[in-house]
Design a protein around this motif. Sequence first.
Motif, PDB file in Angstrom:
ATOM      1  N   HIS A 141      11.348  14.141   2.917  1.00 25.61           N
ATOM      2  CA  HIS A 141      10.721  15.024   3.913  1.00 25.61           C
ATOM      3  C   HIS A 141       9.253  14.718   4.170  1.00 25.61           C
ATOM      4  CE1 HIS A 141      14.241  17.625   3.790  1.00 25.61           C
ATOM      5  NE2 HIS A 141      14.200  17.522   2.479  1.00 25.61           N
ATOM      6  N   GLY A 142       8.586  14.113   3.197  1.00 22.60           N
ATOM      7  CA  GLY A 142       7.140  14.020   3.298  1.00 22.60           C
ATOM      8  C   GLY A 142       6.614  12.773   3.984  1.00 22.60           C
ATOM      9  N   LEU A 143       7.350  11.669   3.865  1.00 24.21           N
ATOM     10  CA  LEU A 143       6.772  10.391   4.274  1.00 24.21           C
ATOM     11  C   LEU A 143       6.485  10.317   5.768  1.00 24.21           C
ATOM     12  CD1 LEU A 143       8.368   7.646   2.036  1.00 24.21           C
ATOM     13  CD2 LEU A 143       6.146   8.725   1.902  1.00 24.21           C
ATOM     14  N   ARG A 144       7.382  10.926   6.575  1.00 21.75           N
ATOM     15  CA  ARG A 144       7.158  10.865   8.022  1.00 21.75           C
ATOM     16  C   ARG A 144       5.843  11.549   8.366  1.00 21.75           C
ATOM     17  NH1 ARG A 144      10.109  11.189  13.305  1.00 21.75           N
ATOM     18  NH2 ARG A 144      12.040  10.538  12.352  1.00 21.75           N
ATOM     19  N   SER A 145       5.613  12.662   7.733  1.00 24.54           N
ATOM     20  CA  SER A 145       4.395  13.417   7.962  1.00 24.54           C
ATOM     21  C   SER A 145       3.173  12.618   7.504  1.00 24.54           C
ATOM     22  CB  SER A 145       4.496  14.704   7.151  1.00 24.54           C
ATOM     23  OG  SER A 145       3.954  15.749   7.836  1.00 24.54           O
ATOM     24  N   ALA A 146       3.319  11.986   6.363  1.00 22.25           N
ATOM     25  CA  ALA A 146       2.200  11.226   5.811  1.00 22.25           C
ATOM     26  C   ALA A 146       1.937   9.968   6.629  1.00 22.25           C
ATOM     27  CB  ALA A 146       2.483  10.860   4.362  1.00 22.25           C
ATOM     28  N   ALA A 147       2.951   9.536   7.401  1.00 21.01           N
ATOM     29  CA  ALA A 147       2.818   8.275   8.130  1.00 21.01           C
ATOM     30  C   ALA A 147       1.795   8.357   9.249  1.00 21.01           C
ATOM     31  CB  ALA A 147       4.170   7.860   8.705  1.00 21.01           C
ATOM     32  N   ILE A 148       1.539   9.575   9.765  1.00 21.21           N
ATOM     33  CA  ILE A 148       0.691   9.688  10.960  1.00 21.21           C
ATOM     34  C   ILE A 148      -0.727   9.166  10.715  1.00 21.21           C
ATOM     35  CG2 ILE A 148      -0.249  11.277  12.665  1.00 21.21           C
ATOM     36  CD1 ILE A 148       2.346  12.988  12.017  1.00 21.21           C
ATOM     37  N   PRO A 149      -1.438   9.714   9.713  1.00 16.62           N
ATOM     38  CA  PRO A 149      -2.785   9.161   9.480  1.00 16.62           C
ATOM     39  C   PRO A 149      -2.743   7.700   9.043  1.00 16.62           C
ATOM     40  CG  PRO A 149      -2.203  10.742   7.764  1.00 16.62           C
ATOM     41  CD  PRO A 149      -1.152  10.860   8.821  1.00 16.62           C
ATOM     42  N   VAL A 150      -1.681   7.317   8.327  1.00 20.15           N
ATOM     43  CA  VAL A 150      -1.619   5.937   7.838  1.00 20.15           C
ATOM     44  C   VAL A 150      -1.464   4.959   9.004  1.00 20.15           C
ATOM     45  CG1 VAL A 150      -0.289   4.319   6.436  1.00 20.15           C
ATOM     46  CG2 VAL A 150      -0.748   6.615   5.581  1.00 20.15           C
ATOM     47  N   ARG A 166      -5.721   3.708  -0.338  1.00 19.61           N
ATOM     48  CA  ARG A 166      -6.504   4.938  -0.432  1.00 19.61           C
ATOM     49  C   ARG A 166      -6.079   5.942   0.640  1.00 19.61           C
ATOM     50  NH1 ARG A 166     -12.599   4.687  -1.161  1.00 19.61           N
ATOM     51  NH2 ARG A 166     -12.072   6.453  -2.444  1.00 19.61           N
ATOM     52  N   TYR A 167      -5.778   5.438   1.848  1.00 22.27           N
ATOM     53  CA  TYR A 167      -5.361   6.351   2.911  1.00 22.27           C
ATOM     54  C   TYR A 167      -3.968   6.901   2.655  1.00 22.27           C
ATOM     55  CZ  TYR A 167      -9.446   5.187   5.581  1.00 22.27           C
ATOM     56  OH  TYR A 167     -10.737   5.053   5.976  1.00 22.27           O
ATOM     57  N   VAL A 168      -3.070   6.025   2.161  1.00 22.53           N
ATOM     58  CA  VAL A 168      -1.719   6.495   1.850  1.00 22.53           C
ATOM     59  C   VAL A 168      -1.805   7.585   0.790  1.00 22.53           C
ATOM     60  CG1 VAL A 168       0.513   5.853   0.883  1.00 22.53           C
ATOM     61  CG2 VAL A 168      -0.628   4.317   2.479  1.00 22.53           C
ATOM     62  N   ARG A 169      -2.638   7.361  -0.223  1.00 21.32           N
ATOM     63  CA  ARG A 169      -2.800   8.345  -1.296  1.00 21.32           C
ATOM     64  C   ARG A 169      -3.282   9.680  -0.723  1.00 21.32           C
ATOM     65  NH1 ARG A 169      -7.096   9.945  -4.313  1.00 21.32           N
ATOM     66  NH2 ARG A 169      -6.663  10.709  -6.407  1.00 21.32           N
ATOM     67  N   SER A 170      -4.337   9.641   0.104  1.00 23.98           N
ATOM     68  CA  SER A 170      -4.854  10.874   0.694  1.00 23.98           C
ATOM     69  C   SER A 170      -3.789  11.568   1.525  1.00 23.98           C
ATOM     70  CB  SER A 170      -6.049  10.573   1.600  1.00 23.98           C
ATOM     71  OG  SER A 170      -7.123  10.116   0.860  1.00 23.98           O
ATOM     72  N   ALA A 171      -3.069  10.775   2.339  1.00 26.84           N
ATOM     73  CA  ALA A 171      -2.073  11.359   3.230  1.00 26.84           C
ATOM     74  C   ALA A 171      -0.951  11.999   2.425  1.00 26.84           C
ATOM     75  CB  ALA A 171      -1.520  10.273   4.165  1.00 26.84           C
ATOM     76  N   VAL A 172      -0.508  11.325   1.369  1.00 22.78           N
ATOM     77  CA  VAL A 172       0.580  11.865   0.551  1.00 22.78           C
ATOM     78  C   VAL A 172       0.113  13.135  -0.165  1.00 22.78           C
ATOM     79  CG1 VAL A 172       2.038  11.433  -1.456  1.00 22.78           C
ATOM     80  CG2 VAL A 172       1.785   9.681   0.303  1.00 22.78           C
ATOM     81  N   LEU A 173      -1.133  13.120  -0.665  1.00 20.68           N
ATOM     82  CA  LEU A 173      -1.666  14.310  -1.326  1.00 20.68           C
ATOM     83  C   LEU A 173      -1.679  15.495  -0.367  1.00 20.68           C
ATOM     84  CD1 LEU A 173      -4.660  13.078  -3.492  1.00 20.68           C
ATOM     85  CD2 LEU A 173      -2.540  14.111  -4.257  1.00 20.68           C
ATOM     86  N   ALA A 208       0.813  -1.222   0.000  1.00 28.15           N
ATOM     87  CA  ALA A 208       0.000   0.000   0.000  1.00 28.15           C
ATOM     88  C   ALA A 208       0.841   1.263   0.000  1.00 28.15           C
ATOM     89  CB  ALA A 208      -0.941  -0.007   1.209  1.00 28.15           C
ATOM     90  N   VAL A 209       1.979   1.273   0.689  1.00 28.06           N
ATOM     91  CA  VAL A 209       2.764   2.515   0.772  1.00 28.06           C
ATOM     92  C   VAL A 209       3.290   2.927  -0.601  1.00 28.06           C
ATOM     93  CG1 VAL A 209       4.831   3.574   1.741  1.00 28.06           C
ATOM     94  CG2 VAL A 209       3.278   2.285   3.224  1.00 28.06           C
ATOM     95  N   PRO A 210       3.993   2.049  -1.324  1.00 31.00           N
ATOM     96  CA  PRO A 210       4.427   2.484  -2.664  1.00 31.00           C
ATOM     97  C   PRO A 210       3.260   2.743  -3.617  1.00 31.00           C
ATOM     98  CG  PRO A 210       5.105   0.209  -2.230  1.00 31.00           C
ATOM     99  CD  PRO A 210       4.540   0.739  -0.961  1.00 31.00           C
ATOM    100  N   LEU A 211       2.239   1.896  -3.591  1.00 29.97           N
ATOM    101  CA  LEU A 211       1.114   2.081  -4.516  1.00 29.97           C
ATOM    102  C   LEU A 211       0.362   3.383  -4.226  1.00 29.97           C
ATOM    103  CD1 LEU A 211      -0.406  -1.494  -4.946  1.00 29.97           C
ATOM    104  CD2 LEU A 211       0.798  -0.110  -6.632  1.00 29.97           C
ATOM    105  N   GLY A 212       0.130   3.650  -2.934  1.00 28.16           N
ATOM    106  CA  GLY A 212      -0.577   4.876  -2.559  1.00 28.16           C
ATOM    107  C   GLY A 212       0.216   6.113  -2.939  1.00 28.16           C
TER     108      GLY A 212
END
Lengths: 302, 315
Positions: B230-239, B198-205, B113-117
């Motif tokens: 820089h972004g992945l740590r931030s995106a990790a929280i909701p995921v 879907r959540y990874v996608r939303s978080a990354v967006l 999910a992480v790479p696909l999202g």
Amino acid sequence: MSSVPAEPAEPAVAEPAAPAGAAGPPALRRRRAEASLVIGACLVGLVVVLALVSFAWTPYEAGRAVPADRLAGASAAHPFGTDQYGRDTLTWVMCGARIALAVGVVSVAIALLIGVPLGVFAGMTRRGWLGALVMRGNDLLLAFPALLLAIVFSAVFGPGTGPAMAAVGIASIPGFARVARAGTLQVMSSEYVLAARAANRRPPAIALAHVLPNIGGMIIVQASVSFALAILAEAGLSFLGLGTQPPTPSWGRMLQDSQQFLGSRPELALWPGLFIALAVLGFNLLGDGLRDRLDPTLRGRS
Amino acid sequence: MPGFLLNRALQYLLTAAAASVIVFALMQLLPGSAAQVALGTEATPEAVRALEAQYGLDRPWPVRYFEWVGGMLHRDFGTSYVTGAPIAPVIADGIQVTLIVVIASIAVALALAVPLGALAALYRSRPLGAVIGAASQVGIAVPSFLAGILLVMVFALGLRVLPASGWAAPIEGLGAFASHLVLPVTALALVQAAILTRYVRSAVLEVMGRDFLRTARAAGRTRTGALVRHGLRSAAIPVVTVAGVQLAALLVGAVVVEQVFVLPGIGSELVRAVSNRDLVTVQGIVMVLVLAVLVLNFIVDLLYPVIDPRVRRGA
């Protein structure tokens, strides 16, 4: 299989370097939401029509079993073939739609009628501890996923469609309560509510006149998503043999029966499986499409 | 920080206590006692009373509740009225199998999910993004037990490369262990991966719109480079939040998938106990599953400060 938390709204992102002449992302997003809405509505419509037609007409009677025709392949007489008792699979798929929709309607109604008033109350009450208490109760319910509660109910009350509806409905309450509370908090901070309170309107009047109309959209979205989850839970429960009992046709039960014949008659699993997936997909897409239209927090962001 | 932890721990303990009351109370709802249920309706009143006396069911419910909870604290889940055997070993054997399947599934699901999202977010207005989005929407609609049946059709009955059902413990040989694990884990993981994508996608967006990423781009990083760095740590929280909730869902979903693959997990024990009207065993297994859900949510809460330094500073 239990509740999927409401997905965060897709944020509006300034897309760098959109190719000239192509539709920008907001338009694209809108088109996708429109597509979700249309496809979702069509799939839901298909399932509803199947269920309604099954009351008036099915190719055969649901209870009709002809042992001579057992495990027949697709033919003009039986477009979807027959099962191990010689029952017409198309008839069973059609009647199975009834149970799927009935469980969805009743469980969503239970969750909505209990969850929304609780959420609105928790969002409106000025006694903070009361609101907190409601939400703690909500957290407690979240520890019981729908399918687990349904299994417990079938152990206590005996397996059946009724206990399944009640269990899935109760397990869906927290989702509605959360959405309703979040929406209510937002509405309560608005100036027109301040004005209504200054005009000495009573809280129930404010709830009816201002809060409910404004959170209605979010509630409808939640209902659509919960509907999909209810169909999944019922299918899982019936697959375990703890939900809808024979001779009432249900998709989950058909899947369970099909397992012995996976090697010789895979279509016995494919048909009910296809319709479970279509129904769930339909309600999820419908929810996505409606969210974009109805959720006021998204309006103007795209 | 310690205050936050203590507060959360206390909240979870209270929730667990309340949940135990609910589970116990649900089992008392039946007309007639658990002994009556175990013996069936044809049992004579004398036989029911004898069984009630044997297991202390004739005592008031608060006594029985505290005895049950006290026993569980010492890993004693009581004795089944139906089989006459202690319940704790049944639960211990089952939960091992279930945990192996569930943990392997969430690991595979996240790895997908992480790479696909992230790809779906980066390519959101191009065909790749649309394809990933549509695939995950379809994946969410397929219940994991149906995915299991389809996998059995293709890989066990069609291609005959993997066993259709059964379980092998790791000590029986790693090859057998792995080959029995592949299909159930794939069934659970594919569906979870669809949800998580879907959540990874939303978080990354969400992260892609932030100022710090624009700064990183301005400093010369590529879009993907800035995101990874820089972004992945931030995106990790909701995921992580969703993955925690989904881990609990997986645990319950595994109940059904175990039936497809005839795995000797806790779900199979639960279904058997329900079918046997073995309420004491049902009560014990349900409590273990509810506790597992709560513990998983607690662990997710503990992860926040690890991922998000702002929580650590108590902001």
